[in-house]
Design an enzyme around this catalytic site. Structure first.
Site, short mmCIF file in Angstrom:
data_model
loop_
_atom_site.label_atom_id
_atom_site.label_comp_id
_atom_site.label_asym_id
_atom_site.label_seq_id
_atom_site.Cartn_x
_atom_site.Cartn_y
_atom_site.Cartn_z
N GLN A 257 0.82 -1.21 0.00
CA GLN A 257 0.00 0.00 0.00
C GLN A 257 0.86 1.26 0.00
O GLN A 257 0.45 2.29 -0.54
CB GLN A 257 -0.96 -0.01 1.19
CG GLN A 257 -2.02 -1.09 1.10
CD GLN A 257 -2.79 -1.05 -0.20
OE1 GLN A 257 -3.45 -0.07 -0.54
NE2 GLN A 257 -2.71 -2.14 -0.97
N HIS A 260 1.64 2.96 -3.46
CA HIS A 260 0.67 3.75 -4.23
C HIS A 260 1.07 5.20 -4.38
O HIS A 260 0.90 5.80 -5.43
CB HIS A 260 -0.70 3.70 -3.53
CG HIS A 260 -1.54 2.54 -3.92
ND1 HIS A 260 -2.03 2.35 -5.18
CD2 HIS A 260 -2.00 1.49 -3.20
CE1 HIS A 260 -2.75 1.23 -5.23
NE2 HIS A 260 -2.73 0.69 -4.04
N GLU A 324 -9.09 3.32 5.41
CA GLU A 324 -9.63 2.89 4.12
C GLU A 324 -9.65 1.36 4.06
O GLU A 324 -10.67 0.77 3.72
CB GLU A 324 -8.76 3.45 3.00
CG GLU A 324 -9.19 3.01 1.62
CD GLU A 324 -8.17 3.36 0.55
OE1 GLU A 324 -8.55 3.37 -0.65
OE2 GLU A 324 -6.99 3.60 0.88
N HIS A 325 -8.52 0.75 4.34
CA HIS A 325 -8.41 -0.71 4.37
C HIS A 325 -8.04 -1.15 5.78
O HIS A 325 -7.15 -0.58 6.39
CB HIS A 325 -7.30 -1.20 3.43
CG HIS A 325 -7.41 -0.73 2.02
ND1 HIS A 325 -6.63 0.28 1.49
CD2 HIS A 325 -8.21 -1.14 1.01
CE1 HIS A 325 -6.94 0.47 0.23
NE2 HIS A 325 -7.90 -0.38 -0.10
N ASP A 358 -8.13 -5.05 -4.23
CA ASP A 358 -7.77 -4.01 -5.19
C ASP A 358 -8.09 -4.43 -6.62
O ASP A 358 -8.34 -3.59 -7.48
CB ASP A 358 -6.27 -3.71 -5.11
CG ASP A 358 -5.91 -2.78 -3.95
OD1 ASP A 358 -6.82 -2.16 -3.39
OD2 ASP A 358 -4.71 -2.70 -3.62
N HIS A 417 -52.54 20.93 3.40
CA HIS A 417 -52.21 19.50 3.39
C HIS A 417 -53.37 18.69 3.98
O HIS A 417 -53.81 17.69 3.42
CB HIS A 417 -50.94 19.23 4.21
CG HIS A 417 -49.66 19.56 3.50
ND1 HIS A 417 -49.36 20.82 3.08
CD2 HIS A 417 -48.61 18.76 3.15
CE1 HIS A 417 -48.17 20.81 2.51
NE2 HIS A 417 -47.70 19.57 2.53
#
Length: 429
Positions: A257, A260, A324-325, A358, A417
């Site tokens: 990771q 990235h 995120e993960h 992924d 109404h």
């Protein structure tokens, strides 16, 4: 890279970790705003200028859009194995995302039926990152569920390579996933073009896809005018492990990771000091083995290895961080699921690395980052649709609800109404 006892962290140090110190959106907002506003004014001319400035590629109005010939020729530049992998990933992504869509109808009381119908968005834009790497997987994660639910017009913006071309693997993925149009434009300018339209790039109803901190900031900035999926910025991974974790596996996942983006964030929280030391050793070893070692080295400056007293402390920290993960490397991974409140996606056990999510497991890899997993879900089929309620009352059904509706309307002072109900039964007295 630092090994620390979780309980020894000062409140200020915890804040640095939780708040992703160094990812300062406020600092870059002025430059993002300037680019977006310029694209709104000068349109394609601004796109050409910024592509030259940031990507070193000279575009013309004739080649901003990728031609069908370039897409067709891309198939000759990718391996048969890659094409098979793309098709397999598409199959798994479709299977998972097809299960997410449900139209339903229920009777709330006698004579009253309420239904939900699903309608797709009509035109969407997808941002596919480029630069350091090509991301055909992002094409699949966004375009496949969009096409699955019936989106008619799908366009992609992606940065060109130094030679001005779009990566062939990205083009093949676009074609296999059913993308209609591809534009060789990246960065903030691509987000602005999709949000507001230019002479050549049409305005879309919603923008999808991850990107770097500038792309993410641009999506947030234009969200006042166009729907966006979620804040999906630099990659994050948090791993929870006890002493049963495999240090080689854990180190490999942390490094994977980190590769990235220099601003990626990776963290290990473990109950085992020995495992922490072993992981540190293997991280240093793995980080020197790969082509992107400069990016990995920069990202690993943000690596924290934290030692907790027990798994409850580890889970509490993870929930506050909202990664995120989240990978769970403990003896019985599912036992921790009940207490996990915040995560973009969870990966259980030693044979469920983030990399499988992924690419090809079928789940979606466009996930909230920066702590937004506390309030956002990852991309799903629902991201590409609108749900519409349908209400159908019979005479007896409305009569059974009349007193309830009139009472509520009167309480709110909305007398018309109430009258819209009363008038239907006025002749019965």
């Amino acid at each position: 890279m630092e090994i620390r006892n979780l309980n020894s962290l000062k409140p200020s140090e915890r804040e640095v970790i939780i708040c992703r110190s160094g990812l300062d959106f406020d600092k870059i907002v002025p430059s993002v705003r300037e680019i977006v506003d310029d694209v709104r004014q000068r349109k394609d001319l601004a796109i050409i200028d910024y592509t030259s400035k940031f990507d070193g590629v000279t575009l013309t109005k004739e080649n901003i859009k990728v031609s069908q010939e370039e897409i067709d020729s891309a198939y000759q530049k990718v391996s048969e194995n890659l094409l098979k992998a793309v098709k397999k990933s598409i199959s798994n992504i479709r299977k998972f995302h097809k299960k997410q869509i449900h139209e339903f109808s229920c009777k709330t009381q006698t004579g009253v039926r309420v239904s939900q119908i699903v309608r797709p968005l009509e035109r969407i834009g997808i941002y596919v990152p480029g630069g350091r790497a090509a991301y055909p997987s992002t094409v699949l994660m966004t375009a496949v569920p969009a096409r699955l639910v019936g989106v008619e017009k799908i366009m992609v913006c992606t940065p060109p390579r130094e030679d001005g071309k779009v990566n062939p693997a990205v083009l093949v993925a676009c074609n296999e996933a059913g993308v209609n149009e591809i534009y060789r434009v990246g960065g903030v300018q691509a987000v602005a073009a999709m949000a507001y339209g230019t002479q050549l790039i049409p305005k879309v109803e919603a923008i999808f896809g991850p990107g770097n901190i500038y792309v993410t900031a641009a999506k947030i900035y234009v969200s006042k005018d166009v729907r966006i999926d979620l804040p999906a910025g630099p990659s994050e991974l948090l791993i929870i492990s006890d002493d049963t974790g495999n240090p080689k596996f854990i180190a490999a996942d942390l490094v994977s990771q980190a590769e990235h983006d220099p601003q990626a964030r990776v963290i290990l929280v473990t109950t085992s000091e020995n495992l922490a030391l072993q992981v540190e050793k293997f991280v240093k070893q793995f980080s020197k083995q790969f082509f992107g070692k400069d990016v990995i080295s920069k990202s690993l400056e943000n690596l924290w290895i934290l030692i907790s007293n027990n798994l409850d402390e580890a889970v509490e920290f993870s929930n506050n961080y909202a990664p995120e993960h989240l990978e769970i490397y403990v003896e019985s991974p599912k036992t921790l699921l009940t207490n996990i409140k915040n995560a973009g996606a969870i990966f259980l056990g030693p044979f469920s690395p983030v990399a499988v999510g992924d690419y090809s497991a079928g789940s979606n890899h466009v996930l909230p980052t920066g702590g937004f997993a506390k309030s956002y879900s990852g991309l799903s089929s629902y991201s590409f649709i609108k749900t519409i309620s349908v209400v159908e009352c019979s005479y007896s059904g409305l009569k059974g609800l009349a007193d309830t509706v009139v009472t509520m309307a009167d309480a709110e002072g909305l007398l018309a109404h109430a009258e819209s109900i009363r008038v239907r039964f006025a002749n019965e007295k």
